[in-house]
Design a protein around this motif. Structure first.
Motif, PDB file in Angstrom:
ATOM      1  N   HIS A   1       0.865  -1.185   0.000  1.00  0.00           N
ATOM      2  CA  HIS A   1       0.000   0.000   0.000  1.00  0.00           C
ATOM      3  C   HIS A   1       0.897   1.228   0.000  1.00  0.00           C
ATOM      4  O   HIS A   1       1.858   1.309   0.769  1.00  0.00           O
TER       5      HIS A   1
ATOM      6  N   HIS B   1       1.092   4.572   1.066  1.00  0.00           N
ATOM      7  CA  HIS B   1       0.348   5.361   2.039  1.00  0.00           C
ATOM      8  C   HIS B   1       0.402   6.862   1.723  1.00  0.00           C
ATOM      9  O   HIS B   1       1.471   7.459   1.686  1.00  0.00           O
TER      10      HIS B   1
ATOM     11  N   TRP C   1       4.903   6.868   2.288  1.00  0.00           N
ATOM     12  CA  TRP C   1       5.603   5.625   2.662  1.00  0.00           C
ATOM     13  C   TRP C   1       4.853   4.418   2.152  1.00  0.00           C
ATOM     14  O   TRP C   1       3.710   4.553   1.680  1.00  0.00           O
TER      15      TRP C   1
ATOM     16  N   HIS D   1       4.011   0.120   2.705  1.00  0.00           N
ATOM     17  CA  HIS D   1       3.981  -0.986   3.673  1.00  0.00           C
ATOM     18  C   HIS D   1       2.981  -2.023   3.194  1.00  0.00           C
ATOM     19  O   HIS D   1       2.112  -1.713   2.379  1.00  0.00           O
TER      20      HIS D   1
ATOM     21  N   HIS E   1      -0.325  -4.465   3.217  1.00  0.00           N
ATOM     22  CA  HIS E   1      -1.681  -4.302   3.744  1.00  0.00           C
ATOM     23  C   HIS E   1      -2.311  -5.663   3.980  1.00  0.00           C
ATOM     24  O   HIS E   1      -3.521  -5.834   3.891  1.00  0.00           O
TER      25      HIS E   1
ATOM     26  N   HIS F   1      -7.100   6.740   9.268  1.00  0.00           N
ATOM     27  CA  HIS F   1      -6.485   6.939   7.944  1.00  0.00           C
ATOM     28  C   HIS F   1      -7.476   6.653   6.828  1.00  0.00           C
ATOM     29  O   HIS F   1      -8.122   5.608   6.824  1.00  0.00           O
TER      30      HIS F   1
ATOM     31  N   HIS G   1      -7.698   6.122   2.741  1.00  0.00           N
ATOM     32  CA  HIS G   1      -6.911   5.837   1.537  1.00  0.00           C
ATOM     33  C   HIS G   1      -7.351   6.738   0.376  1.00  0.00           C
ATOM     34  O   HIS G   1      -8.517   7.118   0.278  1.00  0.00           O
TER      35      HIS G   1
ATOM     36  N   HIS H   1      -9.647   3.381   8.109  1.00  0.00           N
ATOM     37  CA  HIS H   1      -9.395   2.510   9.268  1.00  0.00           C
ATOM     38  C   HIS H   1      -8.458   3.154  10.265  1.00  0.00           C
ATOM     39  O   HIS H   1      -7.812   4.166   9.969  1.00  0.00           O
TER      40      HIS H   1
ATOM     41  N   HIS I   1      -4.989   3.265  12.004  1.00  0.00           N
ATOM     42  CA  HIS I   1      -3.673   2.821  11.561  1.00  0.00           C
ATOM     43  C   HIS I   1      -2.840   2.217  12.684  1.00  0.00           C
ATOM     44  O   HIS I   1      -1.619   2.126  12.596  1.00  0.00           O
TER      45      HIS I   1
HETATM   46 CU1  C2O Z   1      -0.909   2.989   5.737  1.00  0.00          CU
HETATM   47 CU2  C2O Z   1      -4.602   1.216   5.134  1.00  0.00          CU
HETATM   48  O1  C2O Z   1      -2.723   2.100   5.437  1.00  0.00           O
END
Ligand code: C2O
Ligand code: CU
Length: 460
Positions: free
Chosen positions: A86, A88, A126, A128, A130, A397, A399, A442, A444
């Motif tokens: 993902h 971010h 960044w 990461h 998911h 957070h 998206h 969601h 984080h």
């Molecule tokens: Cu950094 Cu749903 O994420």
């Protein structure tokens, strides 16, 4: 873990770290997620088995220029877990967002996936996984994406550096604890670590000349720790949050960075040659050095306050015509879910939910349902007044789109992608549903996300 350097205790001798490489990444980058052994704990401790992209902690910083395309091939060489990446905070096409089961198929071990999209915004972002987020992020899968302003539009700084703030939960033999599904973490403040690092080192340290102006890109990749930072021997302006420039850089004495949030600082070193300038973390039991700058002479003169970074192309909010979709956050230790919640289509009591590892609810629902939390039309402005009725903080957070906080008198806060909700707080955000697709919304802190605090927004 060893004692960390308390600021008041003065400086200990630590190796000077060199400047990072600023070379732009090649057209297509491979990020191979795989187990690796690295020296994560201080010298004298054994190496730690981690999961890393290309064997590096943190993952390599991808540097591109605004307007360029990003091409990354994720190779999943984890032994038995599916993964994704993902991006971010990046505004991108939905199918590149990296959410398994929502925007793409999970990438199974031995498989690969190509991420390809244009970098529309300059800023600090960044990447990461998911999937199995608590475990995969906590074991080391995370890296930074820097999108530079075009040549000529960059701030005049002497250095541009990334500082990745993270913590790790390690045993005394430097092994990462594998308690990723601990119910106590899920139902309380998340999976806090006991060893804090900057760029996977116990402390960041370098030399810099008095009067130097630095751009420091701070990224909190921890899964639960909220950093409160203070400064010494430097003048600090906050220039961007979550990648998006502030209209006017504001001088600050403290900054709070919740999980997944970023802060771009413009820093003038004021300490005298031979002295040290510091960024320190204020914690319950003391204030600890995170980044130290050994100031050298002779040094330049003081400079004028920095100008704003060039803005990204942001949509215009229509607050008047906006639809409001309230969000009530419930659950967790102390408060619980006395009225129960719906989970996977069934109304359940608190005890049954807890037995299923579900401790939190958004609007009476634990986890994702068939229907999105918000069904938005493309271009519509949505307001979400949020009420945190839990006894814990949450880093909410969204998206794909950035939002602004709407305060009581109607003034708008900076553009962000993650907002920290303190216990008992009520705060409202607004965003323009500018990107079609299904977008996650969601907490984080992944321990909370997997135990109920996860929903999604559909834009059509
Ligand atoms: Cu950094 Cu749903 O994420
Ligand atoms: Cu949370």
């Amino acid at each position: 873990m060893p004692n960390r350097r308390e600021v008041i205790a003065g400086a200990a001798a630590l190796p000077v770290l060199g400047l990072g490489s600023h070379a732009a990444a090649a057209a297509s980058t491979v990020l191979r997620a795989a187990p690796a052994r690295v020296q994560l704990a201080p010298d004298g401790y054994p190496e730690t088995e981690v999961w890393a992209y290309n064997g590096r902690l943190p993952g390599q910083t991808l540097r591109h220029v605004q307007g360029q395309g990003l091409e990354v091939r994720l190779e999943n060489a984890l032994v038995e877990q599916e993964s994704t990446i993902h991006w971010h905070g990046v505004r991108l096409p939905n199918e590149m967002d990296g959410v398994p089961g929502l925007t793409q198929a999970p990438v199974r071990p031995g498989e690969a996936f190509e991420y390809r999209f244009a970098l529309r915004d300059a800023g600090t972002f960044w990447y990461h996984p998911h999937a199995h987020s608590v475990e995969q992020i906590s074991r080391g899968l995370a890296g930074v994406l820097v999108v530079e302003e075009p040549e000529g539009a960059r701030p005049d700084v002497d250095a541009d550096e990334v500082l990745v703030l993270d913590d790790w939960r390690m045993a005394s033999d430097a092994v990462i604890r594998d308690d990723f599904g601990a119910w106590h973490d899920m139902s309380h403040a998340g999976r806090l670590g006991n060893y804090v690092t900057v760029n996977a080192q116990p402390e960041y340290r370098r030399k810099a000349a008095k009067g130097a102006r630095l751009r420091l890109r701070l990224v909190n990749t921890a899964t639960a720790r909220i950093f409160t930072l203070r400064f010494r021997g430097m003048r600090v302006w906050l220039a961007a949050l979550d990648g998006m420039p502030l209209e006017v850089p504001g001088e600050i004495e403290e900054v709070v960075i919740a999980p997944a949030q970023r802060a771009d600082l413009l820093v003038d070193l004021l300490a005298e040659p031979g002295e040290e300038a510091l960024i320190a973390s204020v914690e319950r039991d003391g204030t600890y050095a995170l980044a130290g700058f050994d100031v050298t002479g002779p040094g330049g003169a003081a400079r004028a306050a920095p100008a704003a970074l060039p803005p990204n192309d942001m949509p215009v909010l229509d607050l008047e015509g906006a639809r409001a979709v309230p969000l009530v956050m419930d659950g967790g230790a102390m408060r619980g879910l006395p009225e129960g919640a719906v989970w996977r289509g069934n109304k359940m009591e608190m005890r049954a939910l807890a037995e299923a590892g579900q401790f939190w609810a958004f609007n009476g629902m634990a986890g994702m349902g068939e229907a999105p939390l918000v069904d938005a039309f493309l271009g519509e402005t949505i307001r979400i007044p949020m009420t945190n009725r839990t006894a814990f903080s949450h880093a909410m957070h969204l998206h794909g789109m950035h939002f602004r906080e709407v305060s009581g008198d109607g003034t708008l806060g900076p553009w962000r992608d993650t907002i920290l909700m303190a216990p008992n707080e009520a705060r409202e955000i607004a965003f323009v549903a500018e990107a079609p697709g299904d977008w996650m919304f969601h907490c984080h802190m992944p321990s909370h996300q997997m135990s109920g605090m996860m929903n999604w927004i559909r834009v059509v």
